[in-house]
Design a protein around this motif. Sequence first.
Motif, PDB file in Angstrom:
ATOM      1  N   GLY A 120       0.752  -1.192  -0.171  1.00 48.21           N
ATOM      2  CA  GLY A 120       0.098   0.000  -0.020  1.00 48.21           C
ATOM      3  C   GLY A 120       0.783   1.204   0.092  1.00 48.21           C
ATOM      4  O   GLY A 120       0.255   2.451   0.228  1.00 48.21           O
ATOM      5  N   GLY A 168       3.697   2.119   4.029  1.00 42.39           N
ATOM      6  CA  GLY A 168       3.321   1.151   3.129  1.00 42.39           C
ATOM      7  C   GLY A 168       4.905   0.606   2.525  1.00 42.39           C
ATOM      8  O   GLY A 168       5.263  -0.539   2.524  1.00 42.39           O
ATOM      9  N   GLU A 221      -8.206  -4.850  -0.535  1.00 41.78           N
ATOM     10  CA  GLU A 221      -8.337  -3.566  -1.524  1.00 41.78           C
ATOM     11  C   GLU A 221      -6.947  -3.747  -2.304  1.00 41.78           C
ATOM     12  O   GLU A 221      -6.950  -3.074  -3.648  1.00 41.78           O
ATOM     13  CB  GLU A 221      -8.596  -2.465  -0.811  1.00 41.78           C
ATOM     14  N   LEU A 222      -5.794  -4.154  -1.850  1.00 41.53           N
ATOM     15  CA  LEU A 222      -4.796  -4.142  -2.616  1.00 41.53           C
ATOM     16  C   LEU A 222      -4.581  -5.289  -3.489  1.00 41.53           C
ATOM     17  O   LEU A 222      -3.278  -5.445  -4.233  1.00 41.53           O
ATOM     18  CB  LEU A 222      -3.647  -4.153  -1.525  1.00 41.53           C
ATOM     19  N   TYR A 261      -1.237  -9.770  -1.526  1.00 42.44           N
ATOM     20  CA  TYR A 261      -1.306  -8.757  -0.614  1.00 42.44           C
ATOM     21  C   TYR A 261      -1.473  -8.869   0.857  1.00 42.44           C
ATOM     22  O   TYR A 261      -1.875  -9.769   1.175  1.00 42.44           O
ATOM     23  CB  TYR A 261      -2.623  -8.205  -1.023  1.00 42.44           C
ATOM     24  N   GLN A 317      -5.544  -5.998   4.101  1.00 40.45           N
ATOM     25  CA  GLN A 317      -5.827  -4.934   2.964  1.00 40.45           C
ATOM     26  C   GLN A 317      -6.138  -5.414   1.658  1.00 40.45           C
ATOM     27  O   GLN A 317      -5.244  -5.552   0.765  1.00 40.45           O
ATOM     28  CB  GLN A 317      -4.484  -4.232   2.849  1.00 40.45           C
TER      29      GLN A 317
END
Length: 429
Positions: free
Chosen positions: A212, A228, A306-307, A300, A304
Amino acid sequence: MRRESFRRATAAAVAGVLAAALGACGGSDGGDDDKVEVVFSYLWAGAEAEALEEIIADFNASQDEIEVRGVSNPDFQKQLTSMSGAQGSFDISDHFGNGVGAWASKGILAPLDDFIEADGLDTDDFVPAAMSQMMYEGQTYSMPIALHAQLLMYNKKLYAEAGIDGPPETTEEWAEQIAKLTKRDADGTITQLGYANAEINTSFTTLGVMFGGAWDDQSGRPTPADPGNVAGLKFYTENIPGTYGVAEVRDFTSGFGEYASAQNPFYVDKVATIIDGEWQSVFIDQYAPNLDWGVAPLPYPAAQPELAGTTQVTTSTLFIPRNAKHPEEAWEFMKYLLSEDAMVRFTLALGNLPARISLLDDPRYDTLPQFSTWLDALRSPNAQSLASTPWSAEYTSDLGQAFDDIAQQRTSPAEGLADVADKASSYAP
């Protein structure tokens, strides 16, 4: 000769008269007196240059106003020297996306926006992560011809021997797999490593975005100490040198064979996973055709999701120097190289990804083993590239030194990247 000469017969007639007059005065570029010679100085060599010359020959045969002469010249310094004079030695060339901002800021690249607008070139068909590197201060100074995406590659034979079913989905799973895939003999000497960097700079910046991180903010200013980025490099240090020892890892990796050879450590079962690019599809077929391998999206962090789909995109680009003798004709040739058919032929020959979104499903890429995974990565909203800025070279150099210090555990990821942030604060605006 004006660009409209390629569309309107009246302008073509005028241009023909001018060309004849110049020829009578000794102003011809050589070759066919009825054609304008465009010099294409390109960085590729060997088999890649041969493939490019075939495309050049096809362009020359496709029309009767321009003759492109290709010159293989893999030397950045010669490019810069030529572009620094009043009149350059070439009309079109290639570079890498992260250098666009630096060269545009020096005033040595010709902006392309007028050409793009006049011809209605649909820049929305080009991968956004690539196009973001083509811009400087609101203008377009280059166009992407080929892209490169970083994904996780794994050795299926070593996975089977370790009793692992397949590649990891999360970084936590990857850490567990690295431990199972690393082997040491009785005295602790490493004989197989679960993960090794194919190339440290690209691998480390990719690890940062996987967690991220962002290496630049929206304005292009460096943000090396982003949490990140720190987490990504911490993942490496904790799972490789921090677990197996700096000296031990260094001794093992020092014995690696050449990257572009049959002795590449990934090909000879010394390394189980790497982060690398799509050209490996061609390299493996050439150097290790019997290798049982796979490629998967980058893992990922479990917290997270969403990554998912994150990848780092780098670009090979085309540009016209500001001091080109024939910029309009160079643009006509650039348009040809950017056309769908020429782009497919070019990227297939090099084993690279196309820059156009409309080509990601082109069946011609089915001839390259496991290439679809890299093609699919370009569709992800999490595909991103490093900013192209006037200080890109300086930033890359400072990161490179920090990455080496971090890998050798001379400093921690947090301290090393904070030091780069301090240096970056003094980069010229």
